[in-house]
Design a protein around this motif. Structure first.
Motif, PDB file in Angstrom:
ATOM      1  N   UNK A 257      -4.776   6.449   5.839  1.00 44.37           N
ATOM      2  CA  UNK A 257      -4.095   6.668   4.564  1.00 44.37           C
ATOM      3  C   UNK A 257      -4.968   6.334   3.357  1.00 44.37           C
ATOM      4  N   UNK A 258      -6.246   5.938   3.614  1.00 45.16           N
ATOM      5  CA  UNK A 258      -7.101   5.531   2.487  1.00 45.16           C
ATOM      6  C   UNK A 258      -7.227   6.653   1.455  1.00 45.16           C
ATOM      7  N   UNK A 259      -7.467   7.888   1.929  1.00 47.91           N
ATOM      8  CA  UNK A 259      -7.656   8.994   0.980  1.00 47.91           C
ATOM      9  C   UNK A 259      -6.364   9.283   0.215  1.00 47.91           C
ATOM     10  N   UNK A 260      -5.225   9.215   0.925  1.00 52.94           N
ATOM     11  CA  UNK A 260      -3.951   9.469   0.255  1.00 52.94           C
ATOM     12  C   UNK A 260      -3.663   8.372  -0.769  1.00 52.94           C
ATOM     13  N   UNK A 261      -4.024   7.131  -0.397  1.00 48.49           N
ATOM     14  CA  UNK A 261      -3.793   5.993  -1.300  1.00 48.49           C
ATOM     15  C   UNK A 261      -4.668   6.074  -2.550  1.00 48.49           C
ATOM     16  N   UNK A 262      -5.742   6.854  -2.480  1.00 42.32           N
ATOM     17  CA  UNK A 262      -6.616   6.989  -3.646  1.00 42.32           C
ATOM     18  C   UNK A 262      -6.106   8.057  -4.615  1.00 42.32           C
ATOM     19  N   UNK A 263      -5.051   8.788  -4.214  1.00 41.36           N
ATOM     20  CA  UNK A 263      -4.449   9.750  -5.139  1.00 41.36           C
ATOM     21  C   UNK A 263      -3.380   9.009  -5.963  1.00 41.36           C
ATOM     22  N   UNK A 264      -2.895   9.634  -7.017  1.00 37.92           N
ATOM     23  CA  UNK A 264      -1.924   8.917  -7.876  1.00 37.92           C
ATOM     24  C   UNK A 264      -0.552   8.776  -7.209  1.00 37.92           C
ATOM     25  N   UNK A 265      -0.531   8.146  -6.041  1.00 39.86           N
ATOM     26  CA  UNK A 265       0.710   7.932  -5.301  1.00 39.86           C
ATOM     27  C   UNK A 265       0.824   6.433  -5.066  1.00 39.86           C
ATOM     28  N   UNK A 266       1.927   5.830  -5.494  1.00 35.39           N
ATOM     29  CA  UNK A 266       2.027   4.380  -5.378  1.00 35.39           C
ATOM     30  C   UNK A 266       2.428   3.984  -3.959  1.00 35.39           C
ATOM     31  N   UNK A 267       2.086   2.745  -3.611  1.00 33.43           N
ATOM     32  CA  UNK A 267       2.471   2.235  -2.292  1.00 33.43           C
ATOM     33  C   UNK A 267       3.982   2.206  -2.141  1.00 33.43           C
TER      34      UNK A 267
ATOM     35  N   UNK B 187       4.012  17.296  -0.909  1.00 31.27           N
ATOM     36  CA  UNK B 187       4.407  15.999  -1.468  1.00 31.27           C
ATOM     37  C   UNK B 187       4.370  14.955  -0.359  1.00 31.27           C
ATOM     38  N   UNK B 188       4.416  13.693  -0.763  1.00 30.75           N
ATOM     39  CA  UNK B 188       4.394  12.610   0.225  1.00 30.75           C
ATOM     40  C   UNK B 188       5.643  12.681   1.106  1.00 30.75           C
TER      41      UNK B 188
END
Lengths: 275, 548
Positions: free
Chosen positions: B393-403, B299-300
């Motif tokens: 963090x670009x790849x992580x930001x492309x997953x369904x995880x909000x800023x 998880x994040x």
């Protein structure tokens, strides 16, 4: 960016072309919700792109220049992306790792540009997200890996995934895309079927001659012959080159240069520069 | 590391006479531009502090200290441990050097370490050297140039300190010796960080190694000054050598010569390693292969914890060692002040009230905790923006995880880590105090440490605010309530500024727990400011465009 409306369908590979600065990456970043349109909206399968928790369940993304956390190994990064992402086919991922020849036990800090790109490609192709957004994904890959990439794109399409491929490589676009869109100065210039583009393809030929310019009138496949002066003649060739070459043989030709135009040039040539 | 042998693979680029000189000049100019702002701030603080303290000594302390009082002070192990061995306290310059010498040396040392590893490893790690080294400039030339620029900056800082002390009216020879000693300490840390930047292939590892050595030498200095029979230890640490120079008392030359050993040895070692290593590599580092370690990757929040664990352990170890030492000294400091009223008065005038009782002593020392815990918090939040800047963090930001989720995860984990640091400090103080039989309960100790948490909250709030609205300055803005607030309070109190000026600093609103009860009202106000800042910052971060 102005007035951009694009529809990409399941089971389709959609090429996205345009000169530098045309707004390709801006479009993709808007699709990902990284930047917001000043007006209008971007929707991914009906979900607002800014609502990434919903919208990103539908997509996987490969950036042009992949950066990774340098202390994590490839395997650890794939694990993180799989656990936070929209679901992964682990068996297929293992197969892709083998095909791309990726060493997962090395830290990302030691990866070359191509290896970083492979990590992102494996992570994206292994998801079952209905849309794959690929932004110049093969710039760091060698020709063998380019073939592996094309095969993976075809497999994704056959599974019913939509592939949105931004690319500069004519061969790549011709090999895998079903439809192509071109962007100019922030506007959509045109969307066309790939088959239509193949018909438009013309090779630019410049011949050097010593005495009189070759007379190519009526030769099959030759269009737009024009004397450039100082012993050079240019014409466009479509279809088989045999008749034109045979005709040139009868004249005192000292050199032949042939150039494949880029897909953008074909496009702009056909649809007019003033779009 | 390339396995090919011979000079051809080692150093890129051939050298071409005049072009090479021009390249080196250009590189020097670039390095100067990269450090001038930070150097200016360090210069103003390091030159301003002693000038202020020396001026204040003349108006307040002059004539107060007599022979027996000085003897009591000079021989008390606790005082020697905390502030170094005092000498020439009857002189404005001597008092100033004793009061500010160690903090200034630490400040210059920390700046030298952080800046050196940024220029010498950070720039290389991020690939910015690739273009420079494609020109006619060898790696070792580049490293040498940057070392010279940094050493020059530190020497200018030392000269400014000396000049400020002369202007403040202290003896010129003492001022010169102190300025020279401070500059040499700084150059030593430049050389140390230059060497670690050659040995390790990541900026974080190089900075940690250098900073760890800095903290270790500081602790060794404290032990050497506090424990009889170990006083020889002062000769092996830069802080001990600086004290041994005894500016205004002896103006000793030998320790100054001793301070020159480290810069020369470490600097030469750095250049030797730079000449032998490959670009983008170190002698040690993270080159090894290993199987996947999947802990906390699910998880994040887990991932944020995982990334922060190493640095937390390092911070916790430093905090534990320091507060253990303070705990061990609790009995002897309070006994000393109880026996010497004059010093109790002086300590009170300098802002250290209540030092005469163990809980009062503990409360005074715990106020210092706001600094490491606040900076730790800001540094953890700054990672969000660092990930954005480096595009990690670009790849992580492309997953369904909000800023918002990513920022909240960092904020929560940072807060937890900072409160953990406070608890570690409380337990360390309790452990030390208990070992020497000073009466300090575990609840009082931990409570006193946790009472500084409003500073942490303010740092968290400003850091999150900057993440949303001014992402270039997250670390400095986030550290401001702790570092700026602390300096503000010290300077305001030292100059006898009016109450409302002192109260600008959040440190003025911390109750002296455990000597007195917590100030819930102030804590609530600071906590509310932090919550509002976090909310505004989160809105900004969620709404703004990402850098990449």
């Amino acid at each position: 960016m102005q007035d951009l409306t694009l529809d990409v369908f399941p089971g389709e590979v959609f090429g996205f072309l345009g000169p530098n600065g045309a707004g390709k990456s801006t479009t993709i970043r808007m699709m990902l919700g990284a930047i917001r349109p000043t007006s209008g909206r971007v929707q991914i399968f009906g979900d607002d792109a800014a609502d990434v928790r919903r919208a990103h369940r539908h997509l996987a993304y490969v950036p042009a220049d992949v950066a990774l956390w340098p202390r994590l190994t490839g395997a650890e990064i794939l694990e993180l992306l799989a656990r936070t992402g929209p679901g992964v086919d682990v068996a297929y991922r293992t197969e892709l790792v083998g095909r791309f020849g990726l060493d997962l036990d090395r830290r990302a800090g030691t990866y070359s540009t191509g290896n970083r790109q492979k990590v992102a490609l494996v992570a994206a192709f292994a998801t079952r997200a209905p849309l794959l957004v690929l932004d110049e994904p093969t710039s760091g890959l060698d020709p063998l890996m380019e073939q592996v990439f094309r095969a993976a794109v075809v497999e994704a399409r056959d599974r019913g995934q939509a592939v949105f491929l931004s690319s500069h490589l004519l061969g790549e676009v011709q090999a895998v895309c079903d439809r192509v869109a071109i962007l100019r100065e922030g506007r959509l210039a045109e969307v066309a079927q790939m088959a239509e583009l193949r018909r438009l393809r013309r090779t630019e030929v410049v011949v050097s001659y010593v005495e009189s310019p070759p007379d190519l009138a009526g030769v099959a496949g030759v269009q737009g012959a024009e004397d450039l002066g100082s012993g050079r003649l240019r014409f466009f060739l479509s279809g088989a080159p045999g008749p034109a070459l045979r005709a040139l043989g009868g004249f005192g030709v000292t050199g032949v240069e042939m150039r494949e135009p880029s897909l953008e040039e074909i496009f702009l040539d056909y649809y007019g520069r003033g779009v | 590391m390339a396995t090919a042998t011979g000079a051809t693979t080692r150093e890129p680029g051939a050298r071409v006479g005049s072009t090479s000189r021009a390249g080196r000049r250009a590189r020097t100019g670039l390095a100067v531009r990269q450090i001038r702002r930070g150097a200016l701030i360090v210069l103003v603080v390091t030159a301003g502090m002693p000038a202020v303290v020396a001026g204040q000594y003349r108006t307040t302390f002059a004539g107060v200290l007599d022979g027996p009082a000085l003897h009591a002070l000079a021989t008390n192990p606790a005082i020697r441990t905390l502030f170094g061995p005092p000498s020439a306290l009857d002189d404005a310059g001597g008092f100033t050097v004793w009061r500010t010498g160690t903090p200034l040396a630490v400040l210059v040392g920390v700046w030298a370490v952080v800046t050196t590893t940024r220029l010498l490893r950070g720039d290389e790690e991020s690939g910015r050297w690739a273009l420079l080294l494609a020109g006619p400039l060898r790696l070792s030339d580049l490293v040498a140039r940057i070392i010279y620029v940094l050493a020059g900056a530190v020497v200018i800082v030392g000269a400014a300190v000396g000049a400020a002390l002369i202007v403040a009216g202290t003896s010129p020879s003492g001022a010169v010796f102190f300025g020279a000693g401070l500059a040499l300490v700084g150059v030593g840390f430049v050389a140390l960080a230059a060497l670690t930047a050659q040995l390790w292939d990541s900026r974080a590892a190089a900075t940690s190694a250098s900073a760890g050595i800095l903290v270790a030498t500081l602790l060794v200095r404290m032990v050497g000054d506090g424990v009889q029979g170990l006083s020889w230890l002062q000769w092996v640490t830069p802080f001990g050598l600086l004290a041994a120079v005894r500016p205004y008392a002896g103006d000793e030359v030998l320790p100054l010569l001793g301070l020159m050993v480290a810069p020369v040895v470490l600097g030469v070692a750095a250049l030797v390693v730079a000449a032998r290593r490959d670009v983008d590599h170190g002698l040690f580092g993270s080159r090894g292969r290993h199987g996947p370690r999947r802990w906390l990757l699910g998880s994040v929040v887990g991932f944020v914890v995982r990334r922060g664990v190493r640095s937390w352990v390092a911070w916790a170890a430093g905090v534990f060692a320091y507060f253990l030492l303070l705990g061990l000294l609790a009995g002897s400091v309070t006994a000393f002040l109880a026996d010497n009223e004059r010093f109790a008065d002086l300590a009170s005038a300098a802002g250290f009230d209540e030092l005469g009782s163990v809980p009062g002593y503990a409360a005074t020392m715990f106020a210092l905790l706001g600094l490491p815990a606040g900076v730790f918090t800001a540094a953890r939040i700054a990672e969000v923006v660092e990930d954005e800047r480096t595009r990690r963090s670009v790849l992580l930001m492309a997953t369904p995880v909000s800023r918002g989720h990513i920022l909240r995860a960092h904020a929560g984990v940072a807060l937890l880590g900072a409160v953990g640091l406070l608890a570690v400090a409380g337990l360390a103080m309790w452990t030390g105090a208990r070992a020497v039989g000073a009466g300090l309960g575990v609840a009082d100790a931990v409570g006193g440490a946790v009472a500084t948490s409003p500073i942490v909250l303010l740092c968290l709030g400003t850091a999150v605010l900057a993440t949303g609205w001014s992402p270039q300055v997250v670390l400095s803005v986030g550290s401001l309530p702790a570092v700026g607030g602390f300096l503000w309070q010290v300077i305001a109190q030292s100059t006898g500024a009016p109450g409302w000026v002192v109260e600008v600093s959040p440190f003025a609103h911390l109750a002296a727990v455990p000597a007195e009860g917590p100030d819930w009202a102030s804590a609530a106000v600071m906590g509310s400011i932090a919550v509002v800042s976090c909310a505004i910052g989160t809105v900004g971060y969620v709404r703004r465009d990402l850098a990449h």
